[in-house]
Enzyme design. Structure first.
Site, PDB file in Angstrom:
ATOM      1  N   GLU A 137       0.831  -1.209   0.000  1.00  0.00           N
ATOM      2  CA  GLU A 137       0.000   0.000   0.000  1.00  0.00           C
ATOM      3  C   GLU A 137       0.864   1.257   0.000  1.00  0.00           C
ATOM      4  OE1 GLU A 137      -2.976  -0.354   3.069  1.00  0.00           O
ATOM      5  OE2 GLU A 137      -3.916  -2.030   2.047  1.00  0.00           O
ATOM      6  N   GLU A 148      -3.485  -9.222   0.207  1.00  0.00           N
ATOM      7  CA  GLU A 148      -3.965  -8.985   1.586  1.00  0.00           C
ATOM      8  C   GLU A 148      -5.476  -8.875   1.520  1.00  0.00           C
ATOM      9  OE1 GLU A 148      -1.823  -5.954   3.841  1.00  0.00           O
ATOM     10  OE2 GLU A 148      -3.730  -5.365   4.738  1.00  0.00           O
TER      11      GLU A 148
HETATM   12  C1  GAL Z   1      -4.032  -2.697   5.391  1.00  0.00           C
HETATM   13  C2  GAL Z   1      -2.542  -2.656   5.705  1.00  0.00           C
HETATM   14  C3  GAL Z   1      -2.199  -3.548   6.879  1.00  0.00           C
HETATM   15  C4  GAL Z   1      -3.175  -3.313   7.994  1.00  0.00           C
HETATM   16  C5  GAL Z   1      -4.563  -3.580   7.512  1.00  0.00           C
HETATM   17  C6  GAL Z   1      -5.634  -3.470   8.563  1.00  0.00           C
HETATM   18  O1  GAL Z   1      -4.435  -1.646   4.641  1.00  0.00           O
HETATM   19  O2  GAL Z   1      -1.811  -3.072   4.594  1.00  0.00           O
HETATM   20  O3  GAL Z   1      -0.885  -3.285   7.298  1.00  0.00           O
HETATM   21  O4  GAL Z   1      -3.035  -2.008   8.408  1.00  0.00           O
HETATM   22  O5  GAL Z   1      -4.856  -2.653   6.505  1.00  0.00           O
HETATM   23  O6  GAL Z   1      -6.901  -3.672   8.018  1.00  0.00           O
END
Ligand code: GAL
Length: 828
Positions: A429, A521
């Site tokens: 991100e 993710e």
């Molecule tokens: C994402 C991020 C993670 C964590 C997650 C929580 O956007 O990449 O590190 O913060 O959100 O939902």
């Protein structure tokens, strides 16, 4: 490694003398290859912001002795005012000093002695005998220094000093820990030796009959004269030598030379997530029939492809990547790595059916990758959480310009022999994804990786990765944004990594017809383990939506463990898995997260200090949704019903069941059927809403009318006793091994008291110590390092570590009004 020893004996018989490297120092720890010895014992530590400079250390400076790996932040108090913020776990950083005195045997005078750090968080600076060796800002990368020019040999001592500066906060979005939190090694080699990270093993062609194994070996000559030597590489499977190759070299004084050796392994036994078979390459360098250096590389033989239509193919077979993202902390142990603690996390995940790990968002401890190789995980090895643009004021963006090339190169060089790694992620991100700088940096990083390894795919974890305006698909958030991900569109990536927005996954092939998909993710659902209130009251309290004010959550900062609560950018566990499961071209996903971690307590703020995202809580206790995945991802027959069975008489309660290998589940309350349910369509659970009546709730799963499994939950009476269960009751007496002991608070009949929150006191006798206590409660501010802890929903964990001496360890747990319990652990 019996036959490796035989191989060395054979060399001896052939007149090649084997030189056994010797070190002074008393550490008898695991030797990861014959050149390296652990250098972790007996360090002195001082934490004080007032000593800014090495020269202000004086004889009055107070030190305490400890063994590495060490994380000083975890020893502190949770602090609302901590500059790290609740996102960083509300634990303070600071400035720490480490030093160690040691002797080096006279016989090593003609050798090279290097110190190897696997990771120091952060901004380490190192001195040996007053000489400055260097600085390493990145807290997660491994590095080494050649000590030889400055060492005293024989009886004279040496002093190494390490300054660790984690005082500028905030510098992390999660709990980082502080200190020399990974292993330190002393490496002693001949002046002619295989260089640091000096082998690169690939298997360019693999068939059932044979595999070609290409071994690149970087040999370094630190002699002031040129050397003639013989380099032999032998490949071993288990203990048996499979093949070897020998080459004569002449290497100039103070020069490096790269050798290319090609070998064939007949009938190769392939590495896979299900059968992680490993080989070892043993490189020996000999001069005048004497072995002067020996270097071992573990590797695997496998082939794979991310296919545009079929998804991930491993050794020709379709494998869905069922992965989880993990941060590096180990719950109550903080960030100080411990191999057994990592192994336990991986065992718990493997049991759930997980076959993939993403090392979010930084290079992991080398031990994690070794374990992934051995246990069979498909790894996405990630480098950065930010590039030039900061996410936190003092994060790595500050060091980006000067260090990113070196750090990325070192990560690839260190990690590229691990068969478990299939993707390199160049960032998570990254804010530049929305600007024109994104593609420029992405191309630069991708080129750095490819120069060192072309056998894996380069990806980045992007949000939203889909190369379309976000309002072209139905999303519940940011409807009017017109985000266009420039990194995804740049062509720099071999595989497009999606973070969230599972509603867009099905459009992937339309948007990227030539680039495969990975859910880098996903999910970000939220749960407190064992908490189910607000079930029949969903609109007043959590769950359902959280995109309201935090104050509309539960006043005690709990989140329902029914899989109903999600971040707006994520989904429930079921929703994303349903999409990934449906299409072959969706090669898999890495769920945020496998375990809860310290810091980032979304959706709450202080007083919460640890996360709610885990499928498993901070102590290592599975939340209910663990069994949804287990029912989907393993062959194990599952029937899991929840919640607990202690409610108010007559109250409506939702009962869920996760099950597999059956057509239906029938539920009985106190012997009376309350209905049979079966999953329809893509359902992943069944549910009954029934009025509570104390007693026994029993579920029976059936296939073709025949009982498959039965599962019961009972109403607990008053809490009356403690039950202790050790994950291992015999551990190694090496001063590092751990036994994880679960404490259950139960009624007189052994039924878990589902809301018990007694404070439990621990005491220990014998050859060990308590190194962690934890309940998994994100709101608890009790120290993980104490000897008492309050249980959460009937459960608590205590972690016991062996001393470096065999014997019995007797752990007693007691709590007011409950019968105490003792458990014996044997260390040998
Ligand atoms: C994402 C991020 C993670 C964590 C997650 C929580 O956007 O990449 O590190 O913060 O959100 O939902």
């Amino acid at each position: 490694m019996k036959n490796i020893r035989n191989f060395i004996q054979v060399l001896s018989l052939l007149g090649i003398t084997v030189l056994v490297m010797s070190y002074t120092g008393k550490e008898k720890e695991t030797i990861c290859n014959s050149r390296k010895t652990a250098f972790n014992l007996g360090w002195s530590f001082h934490l004080n912001d007032s000593i800014k400079d090495k020269d202000t250390i004086n004889s009055s400076t107070a030190w305490r002795t400890l063994n590495l790996p060490h994380d000083w932040s975890i020893e502190g108090k949770f602090d609302e005012k901590s500059a790290a913020g609740y996102g960083g776990g509300a634990l303070n950083g600071g400035l720490g000093w480490y030093k160690k005195t040691f002797k080096v045997a006279l016989e090593n005078k003609e050798k090279i002695t290097a110190i190897v750090f696997d990771g120091v968080y952060k901004n380490s600076q190192v001195w040996i005998n007053g000489h400055y060796l260097g600085k390493r800002p990145n807290g997660y990368i491994g590095f080494q220094y050649d000590l030889s020019p400055y060492l005293n040999y024989g009886d004279k001592t040496n002093e190494i000093i390490v300054k660790v500066d984690n005082s500028k906060q905030p510098n992390s979005r999660w709990y980082s820990g502080s200190g020399i939190f990974r292993n330190v090694w002393l490496e002693t080699t001949d002046k002619l030796h295989v260089d640091q990270w000096g082998t690169y093993i690939t298997t360019p062609k693999v068939t059932a009959d044979k595999a070609s194994v290409k071994i690149e070996t970087a040999v370094k000559n630190q002699n002031s004269v040129s050397k003639n030597a013989i380099v032999t590489t032998a490949i071993f499977k288990n203990d048996t030598k499979v093949t070897s190759v020998t080459q004569n070299i002449t290497i100039a004084a103070n020069a490096n030379q790269v050798l290319n050796q090609d070998l064939i392994v007949n009938s190769p036994i392939l590495w896979s997530d299900e059968k992680p078979e490993l080989y070892t390459a043993v490189t020996t360098i000999s001069i005048d029939n004497k072995i002067v250096d020996e270097y071992k590389t573990s590797f695997g033989i496998r082939y794979f492809k991310f296919d545009l239509n079929k998804g991930f193919l491993l050794n020709g077979k379709q494998v869905k990547i069922k992965g989880v993202c993990m941060h590096h902390d180990l719950g109550p142990l903080g960030s100080a790595i411990n191999t057994r603690a990592i192994e336990r996390q991986l065992e718990i995940l493997k049991e759930m059916g997980v076959n993939g790990i993403r090392t979010s968002h930084n290079p992991p401890a080398p031990e994690l990758l070794d374990l992934c190789d051995k246990m069979g995980f498909i790894v996405m090895d990630e480098a950065f959480d930010m590039w030039k643009k900061a996410k936190n004021k003092f994060d790595y963006s500050v060091d980006w310009d000067k260090w990113h090339v070196r750090d990325l190169q070192d990560q690839i060089l260190r990690d590229r022999n691990h068969p478990s790694i299939f993707m390199w992620s160049i960032g998570n991100e990254i804010p530049e994804q929305w600007s024109d700088e994104g593609p420029v940096i992405a191309k630069e990083l991708s080129a750095i990786v490819k120069k060192l390894d072309t056998t894996r795919l380069v990806t980045a974890a992007m949000n939203p990765a889909v190369n379309m305006k976000i309002d072209e698909v139905t999303l519940q958030f940011e409807k009017n944004d017109t985000y266009f991900n420039k990194i995804a569109a740049s062509g720099a990536l071999d595989i497009i990594g999606y973070n969230y927005a599972h509603q867009t996954f099905e459009h992937h092939q339309k948007n990227f017809p030539n680039v495969p998909f990975i859910g880098a993710e996903t999910t970000s659902a939220l749960e407190t383990r064992g908490y189910y209130d607000a079930v029949s009251d969903v609109n007043k309290k959590w769950p359902v939506r959280w995109d309201k004010k935090f104050t509309e959550g539960n006043p005690d900062n709990t989140v329902s463990a029914y899989d109903q609560v999600q971040t707006p950018w994520g989904s429930t566990h079921e929703a994303t898995w349903k999409v990934i499961k449906k299409h072959d071209f969706l090669s898999g996903m890495y769920i945020w997260t496998g375990f809860d971690y310290i810091g980032e307590p979304t959706p709450y703020e202080w007083p919460s200090i640890s996360s709610y995202f885990g499928i498993v809580d901070l102590a290592g206790f599975p939340k209910d949704v663990y069994y949804m995945y287990q029912s989907e991802w393993t062959n194990k027959t599952v029937l899991h019903i929840f919640p607990h069975w202690n409610w108010t008489e007559g109250q409506n309660v939702d009962v869920w069941a996760y099950y597999n290998n059956a057509d239906e589940v029938e539920l009985f309350l106190n012997g009376k059927s309350v209905g049979t349910r079966s999953k329809k369509g893509d359902d992943l659970h069944v549910m009954w809403r029934i009025p509570f009546q104390a007693g026994t709730l029993k579920a029976v799963s059936r296939k073709n009318g025949k009982t498959v499994l039965e599962s019961e939950i009972k109403t607990a009476g008053n809490s009356s006793q403690l039950k202790l269960t050790a994950d291992r009751s015999t551990i190694k007496a090496d001063g590092y091994d751990l036994s994880f002991i679960t404490v259950d608070i139960t009624d007189a009949n052994g039924v878990l008291s589902p809301k018990a929150n007694n404070e439990i006191q621990f005491s220990l006798k014998g050859n060990g110590k308590i190194v962690g206590v934890c309940s998994g409660d994100p709101v608890s501010h009790e120290s993980y390092k104490g000897s008492k802890h309050t249980a959460l929903n009937g459960k608590c964990l205590v972690v016991v570590q062996s001393a470096a001496k065999s014997g019995k360890i007797e752990l007693t747990a007691q709590a007011n009004g409950l019968k105490q319990k003792t458990i014996i652990i044997t260390a040998k």
